[in-house]
Scaffold this motif. Structure first.
Motif, PDB file in Angstrom:
ATOM      1  N   LEU A  33       0.811  -1.206   0.000  1.00 51.02           N
ATOM      2  CA  LEU A  33       0.000   0.000   0.000  1.00 51.02           C
ATOM      3  C   LEU A  33       0.848   1.261   0.000  1.00 51.02           C
ATOM      4  O   LEU A  33       2.003   1.252   0.408  1.00 51.02           O
ATOM      5  N   LYS A  34       0.217   2.348  -0.433  1.00 48.84           N
ATOM      6  CA  LYS A  34       0.779   3.694  -0.315  1.00 48.84           C
ATOM      7  C   LYS A  34       0.020   4.392   0.816  1.00 48.84           C
ATOM      8  O   LYS A  34      -1.030   3.921   1.259  1.00 48.84           O
ATOM      9  N   GLY A  35       0.541   5.525   1.235  1.00 48.08           N
ATOM     10  CA  GLY A  35      -0.080   6.260   2.336  1.00 48.08           C
ATOM     11  C   GLY A  35      -1.530   6.626   2.080  1.00 48.08           C
ATOM     12  O   GLY A  35      -2.383   6.499   2.958  1.00 48.08           O
ATOM     13  N   THR A  36      -1.822   7.081   0.868  1.00 44.69           N
ATOM     14  CA  THR A  36      -3.196   7.460   0.539  1.00 44.69           C
ATOM     15  C   THR A  36      -4.117   6.251   0.573  1.00 44.69           C
ATOM     16  O   THR A  36      -5.258   6.347   1.032  1.00 44.69           O
ATOM     17  N   ASN A  37      -3.614   5.100   0.096  1.00 45.09           N
ATOM     18  CA  ASN A  37      -4.418   3.869   0.152  1.00 45.09           C
ATOM     19  C   ASN A  37      -4.808   3.562   1.591  1.00 45.09           C
ATOM     20  O   ASN A  37      -5.971   3.259   1.891  1.00 45.09           O
ATOM     21  N   ALA A  38      -3.825   3.618   2.476  1.00 41.55           N
ATOM     22  CA  ALA A  38      -4.055   3.293   3.880  1.00 41.55           C
ATOM     23  C   ALA A  38      -5.039   4.268   4.511  1.00 41.55           C
ATOM     24  O   ALA A  38      -5.934   3.870   5.263  1.00 41.55           O
ATOM     25  N   MET A  39      -4.878   5.540   4.189  1.00 38.09           N
ATOM     26  CA  MET A  39      -5.769   6.550   4.742  1.00 38.09           C
ATOM     27  C   MET A  39      -7.213   6.276   4.310  1.00 38.09           C
ATOM     28  O   MET A  39      -8.133   6.312   5.130  1.00 38.09           O
ATOM     29  N   CYS A  40      -7.410   5.963   3.035  1.00 35.23           N
ATOM     30  CA  CYS A  40      -8.758   5.660   2.542  1.00 35.23           C
ATOM     31  C   CYS A  40      -9.331   4.419   3.231  1.00 35.23           C
ATOM     32  O   CYS A  40     -10.491   4.415   3.638  1.00 35.23           O
ATOM     33  N   LEU A  41      -8.507   3.370   3.357  1.00 33.86           N
ATOM     34  CA  LEU A  41      -8.971   2.158   4.035  1.00 33.86           C
ATOM     35  C   LEU A  41      -9.419   2.462   5.455  1.00 33.86           C
ATOM     36  O   LEU A  41     -10.470   1.989   5.904  1.00 33.86           O
ATOM     37  N   CYS A  42      -8.613   3.240   6.165  1.00 30.90           N
ATOM     38  CA  CYS A  42      -8.932   3.531   7.566  1.00 30.90           C
ATOM     39  C   CYS A  42     -10.188   4.390   7.698  1.00 30.90           C
ATOM     40  O   CYS A  42     -10.997   4.177   8.601  1.00 30.90           O
ATOM     41  N   TYR A  43     -10.385   5.341   6.779  1.00 29.10           N
ATOM     42  CA  TYR A  43     -11.612   6.139   6.833  1.00 29.10           C
ATOM     43  C   TYR A  43     -12.833   5.282   6.493  1.00 29.10           C
ATOM     44  O   TYR A  43     -13.901   5.452   7.096  1.00 29.10           O
ATOM     45  N   GLY A  62      -8.805  14.862   2.364  1.00 28.92           N
ATOM     46  CA  GLY A  62      -8.168  16.090   1.905  1.00 28.92           C
ATOM     47  C   GLY A  62      -7.436  15.930   0.579  1.00 28.92           C
ATOM     48  O   GLY A  62      -6.395  16.537   0.362  1.00 28.92           O
ATOM     49  N   ILE A  63      -7.985  15.079  -0.298  1.00 27.01           N
ATOM     50  CA  ILE A  63      -7.396  14.858  -1.616  1.00 27.01           C
ATOM     51  C   ILE A  63      -8.473  15.071  -2.685  1.00 27.01           C
ATOM     52  O   ILE A  63      -9.657  15.085  -2.371  1.00 27.01           O
ATOM     53  N   ASP A  64      -8.052  15.224  -3.947  1.00 34.73           N
ATOM     54  CA  ASP A  64      -9.051  15.454  -4.990  1.00 34.73           C
ATOM     55  C   ASP A  64      -9.673  14.133  -5.446  1.00 34.73           C
ATOM     56  O   ASP A  64      -9.151  13.055  -5.200  1.00 34.73           O
ATOM     57  N   LYS A  65     -10.818  14.267  -6.120  1.00 32.62           N
ATOM     58  CA  LYS A  65     -11.564  13.073  -6.524  1.00 32.62           C
ATOM     59  C   LYS A  65     -10.813  12.216  -7.530  1.00 32.62           C
ATOM     60  O   LYS A  65     -10.978  11.001  -7.553  1.00 32.62           O
ATOM     61  N   ALA A  66      -9.968  12.819  -8.347  1.00 27.32           N
ATOM     62  CA  ALA A  66      -9.178  12.037  -9.310  1.00 27.32           C
ATOM     63  C   ALA A  66      -8.217  11.113  -8.558  1.00 27.32           C
ATOM     64  O   ALA A  66      -8.044   9.951  -8.929  1.00 27.32           O
ATOM     65  N   GLN A  67      -7.613  11.633  -7.498  1.00 27.94           N
ATOM     66  CA  GLN A  67      -6.709  10.805  -6.694  1.00 27.94           C
ATOM     67  C   GLN A  67      -7.489   9.712  -5.966  1.00 27.94           C
ATOM     68  O   GLN A  67      -7.027   8.573  -5.861  1.00 27.94           O
ATOM     69  N   VAL A  68      -8.679  10.032  -5.495  1.00 32.44           N
ATOM     70  CA  VAL A  68      -9.534   9.022  -4.860  1.00 32.44           C
ATOM     71  C   VAL A  68      -9.862   7.933  -5.868  1.00 32.44           C
ATOM     72  O   VAL A  68      -9.808   6.744  -5.550  1.00 32.44           O
ATOM     73  N   CYS A  71      -6.895   5.727  -6.334  1.00 33.62           N
ATOM     74  CA  CYS A  71      -6.691   4.968  -5.096  1.00 33.62           C
ATOM     75  C   CYS A  71      -7.704   3.822  -4.992  1.00 33.62           C
ATOM     76  O   CYS A  71      -7.339   2.683  -4.675  1.00 33.62           O
ATOM     77  N   MET A  72      -8.958   4.114  -5.286  1.00 36.86           N
ATOM     78  CA  MET A  72      -9.992   3.079  -5.191  1.00 36.86           C
ATOM     79  C   MET A  72      -9.782   2.002  -6.243  1.00 36.86           C
ATOM     80  O   MET A  72     -10.033   0.823  -5.989  1.00 36.86           O
ATOM     81  N   LEU A  75      -7.069  -0.185  -4.778  1.00 35.50           N
ATOM     82  CA  LEU A  75      -7.587  -0.989  -3.664  1.00 35.50           C
ATOM     83  C   LEU A  75      -8.552  -2.064  -4.143  1.00 35.50           C
ATOM     84  O   LEU A  75      -8.608  -3.157  -3.582  1.00 35.50           O
ATOM     85  N   THR A  76      -9.299  -1.763  -5.200  1.00 39.40           N
ATOM     86  CA  THR A  76     -10.199  -2.765  -5.781  1.00 39.40           C
ATOM     87  C   THR A  76      -9.380  -3.887  -6.421  1.00 39.40           C
ATOM     88  O   THR A  76      -9.676  -5.071  -6.223  1.00 39.40           O
ATOM     89  N   ASP A  77      -8.330  -3.515  -7.160  1.00 35.69           N
ATOM     90  CA  ASP A  77      -7.455  -4.522  -7.783  1.00 35.69           C
ATOM     91  C   ASP A  77      -6.793  -5.419  -6.743  1.00 35.69           C
ATOM     92  O   ASP A  77      -6.569  -6.606  -6.995  1.00 35.69           O
ATOM     93  N   LEU A  78      -6.471  -4.859  -5.584  1.00 37.20           N
ATOM     94  CA  LEU A  78      -5.859  -5.646  -4.501  1.00 37.20           C
ATOM     95  C   LEU A  78      -6.887  -6.499  -3.753  1.00 37.20           C
ATOM     96  O   LEU A  78      -6.522  -7.332  -2.929  1.00 37.20           O
ATOM     97  N   GLY A  79      -8.166  -6.255  -4.040  1.00 40.65           N
ATOM     98  CA  GLY A  79      -9.221  -7.021  -3.369  1.00 40.65           C
ATOM     99  C   GLY A  79      -9.559  -6.498  -1.985  1.00 40.65           C
ATOM    100  O   GLY A  79     -10.139  -7.204  -1.171  1.00 40.65           O
ATOM    101  N   TYR A  80      -9.236  -5.230  -1.705  1.00 43.13           N
ATOM    102  CA  TYR A  80      -9.472  -4.651  -0.386  1.00 43.13           C
ATOM    103  C   TYR A  80     -10.806  -3.915  -0.277  1.00 43.13           C
ATOM    104  O   TYR A  80     -11.338  -3.766   0.818  1.00 43.13           O
ATOM    105  N   VAL A  81     -11.319  -3.411  -1.396  1.00 43.83           N
ATOM    106  CA  VAL A  81     -12.591  -2.695  -1.386  1.00 43.83           C
ATOM    107  C   VAL A  81     -13.444  -3.133  -2.572  1.00 43.83           C
ATOM    108  O   VAL A  81     -12.941  -3.695  -3.543  1.00 43.83           O
TER     109      VAL A  81
END
Length: 149
Positions: A33-43, A62-68, A71-72, A75-81
């Motif tokens: 994971l990257k930091g943004t991935n982890a932050m999204c998972l935790c939220y 606190g990130i833009d929708k393109a980055q979200v 990230c999603m 995370l979907t490719d990793l099977g986390y969300v």
């Protein structure tokens, strides 16, 4: 001590930042994971099972929708969300944790809690609260200084 506070503060902040970054990167690497991935998972974990939309994630992280979106996708490719399309509607869909994602988010949350507990050893709750209030004010003052220049 008064005269050299900044000389103590500056290297201490740099050392803290390096240590935090090292601990984070080591833990995140376990889960690819990257930091943004982890932050999204935790939220999403904190959303109590209801999930969060891309708009909600952008706001709380606190990130833009393109980055979200990127990230999603990761995370979907990793099977986390997965995306809950709410009966076929794609508008305002909520991202939720898979069982695998829940395990990873819990692991990250527990690791963060363990680190915090280790760091607060020998420090009273009152002193810790005072420290964080002062640190927040110092950050605010630095931000104001940058904005003035």
């Amino acid at each position: 001590m008064q005269g050299n506070r900044f000389e103590v503060f500056s290297p201490a902040v740099i050392q803290l930042a390096k240590t935090v970054q090292y601990l984070k990167s080591r833990k995140l690497a376990e889960h690819h994971l990257k930091g943004t991935n982890a932050m999204c998972l935790c939220y999403i974990l904190d959303s109590q099972g209801g999930g969060l939309s891309a708009t909600e994630l952008a706001k709380v992280c606190g990130i833009d929708k393109a980055q979200v979106s990127r990230c999603m996708a990761e995370l979907t490719d990793l099977g986390y969300v997965y995306r809950n399309d709410m009966g076929g509607r794609r508008y305002k869909q909520k991202y939720q944790l898979t069982d695998k994602g829940l395990t990873v988010a819990d692991d990250l949350d527990n690791a963060s809690r363990d680190i915090q507990n280790t760091l607060r050893k020998g420090i009273s709750t009152e002193d810790l609260d005072r420290f964080y209030r002062c640190l927040s004010k110092i950050c605010e003052n630095f931000s104001d200084l940058l904005n003035e220049q």
